[in-house]
Design a protein around this motif. Sequence first.
Motif, mmCIF file in Angstrom:
data_model
loop_
_atom_site.group_PDB
_atom_site.id
_atom_site.type_symbol
_atom_site.label_atom_id
_atom_site.label_comp_id
_atom_site.label_asym_id
_atom_site.label_seq_id
_atom_site.Cartn_x
_atom_site.Cartn_y
_atom_site.Cartn_z
ATOM 1 N N ALA A 85 -2.135 8.350 -3.541
ATOM 2 C CA ALA A 85 -3.249 8.590 -2.617
ATOM 3 C C ALA A 85 -3.614 10.067 -2.589
ATOM 4 O O ALA A 85 -4.793 10.440 -2.674
ATOM 5 C CB ALA A 85 -2.885 8.096 -1.220
ATOM 6 N N GLU A 86 -2.602 10.920 -2.484
ATOM 7 C CA GLU A 86 -2.852 12.364 -2.438
ATOM 8 C C GLU A 86 -3.490 12.852 -3.738
ATOM 9 O O GLU A 86 -4.434 13.650 -3.725
ATOM 10 C CB GLU A 86 -1.539 13.115 -2.185
ATOM 11 N N HIS A 106 -1.436 0.424 0.512
ATOM 12 C CA HIS A 106 -2.007 0.041 1.800
ATOM 13 C C HIS A 106 -3.224 0.907 2.110
ATOM 14 O O HIS A 106 -3.266 2.097 1.776
ATOM 15 C CB HIS A 106 -0.972 0.193 2.916
ATOM 16 N N SER A 107 -4.191 0.325 2.781
ATOM 17 C CA SER A 107 -5.406 1.068 3.144
ATOM 18 C C SER A 107 -5.070 2.314 3.950
ATOM 19 O O SER A 107 -5.674 3.378 3.756
ATOM 20 C CB SER A 107 -6.355 0.171 3.946
ATOM 21 N N ASP A 108 -4.102 2.187 4.873
ATOM 22 C CA ASP A 108 -3.738 3.329 5.716
ATOM 23 C C ASP A 108 -3.257 4.514 4.887
ATOM 24 O O ASP A 108 -3.540 5.668 5.224
ATOM 25 C CB ASP A 108 -2.641 2.933 6.710
ATOM 26 N N GLU A 109 -2.521 4.239 3.818
ATOM 27 C CA GLU A 109 -2.030 5.329 2.976
ATOM 28 C C GLU A 109 -3.188 6.122 2.386
ATOM 29 O O GLU A 109 -3.172 7.358 2.366
ATOM 30 C CB GLU A 109 -1.160 4.778 1.845
ATOM 31 N N LEU A 110 -4.182 5.413 1.899
ATOM 32 C CA LEU A 110 -5.318 6.089 1.275
ATOM 33 C C LEU A 110 -6.154 6.822 2.319
ATOM 34 O O LEU A 110 -6.529 7.984 2.124
ATOM 35 C CB LEU A 110 -6.175 5.073 0.523
ATOM 36 N N LEU A 111 -6.434 6.166 3.434
ATOM 37 C CA LEU A 111 -7.303 6.781 4.441
ATOM 38 C C LEU A 111 -6.628 7.960 5.130
ATOM 39 O O LEU A 111 -7.295 8.919 5.528
ATOM 40 C CB LEU A 111 -7.746 5.733 5.462
#
Length: 315
Positions: A85-86, A106-111
């Motif tokens: 993600a980073e 997970h979406s949370d990781e990306l956002l």
Amino acid sequence: MPTPSTTDKYARLLARCEGQPPIPTAVAHPCDYSSLDGALEAARLGLIVPLLVGPPDRIRQVAREHGFDLGSTQIIEAPHSHASAEAAVEAVRTGQAELLMKGSLHSDELLQAVTRSTSGLRTARRLSHVFAMDVPSYHKPLFITDAAVNIFPTLNDKADIVRNAIDLVRVLGIERPKVAILSAVETVTDKIPSTIEAAALCMMSLRGQIEGGILDGPLAFDNAISRAAADTKGIRSDVAGDPDILLVPDLEAGNMLAKQLTFLAGAEAAGIVLGARVPIVLTSRADSVRARIGSCAIAVLLAHARRVMDTSAKV
């Protein structure tokens, strides 16, 4: 790019992308079949140039297991999903990519990586999610927001959510989108706070605080979608029976509505996150490849619109 063989709403999205160069896209952690397949299929259709961000050995293993040819596709090494993600966000920040696409993390990781103060992707707008729905029984594309990011949005949050959705739909060719602001009833009452917020949003539109769309609400779902239902209740509205955008009261209502349309009405749902410096393709592992391609097509059209705006700003 191949011409779509069908005449459905997603095919028309693909047709709008014809003649446009593919957009460099950072794909965060495409380490399962559906996420890698979606990215490679979007590349095959000429929508994107994927930069696969994640553990190279794992990505290549998934490709081998499913017979995918990675060819010369670039892989940016990242050891695990958080790092993917980073690194994907960094690829956008440094200009290597103009789109961000969720893989199997997970979406949370990306956002979380996107919203970090050092990401370089934040804007003055609040992030929000839009489902672009192809509902067989509805006469045009239907956009539902926000069913994935903002859990209990405030009035100001909803104003940004509406602005993001209007900007999206205008890029897709609807000059003045119609926005139905949903609640359980179509009358304003202090017993249901979402009706008061709906009325306030309409007034914000009249005062020029929200521009580019025609807002009406509160509207219950039946009289938002059905002109006959609105007429029966004596509702005079330019939106009822013909909305482009449905603004839901909260994430729970929106998520249930989108999934009901998908699983009971046979709808397809493309998903995209707006409000960041670049569009973010945010799909579910349960999404079909067709829905993933629809999400990519929408993001590509937004990216090209942004290129035009950036060029105009420099002139």
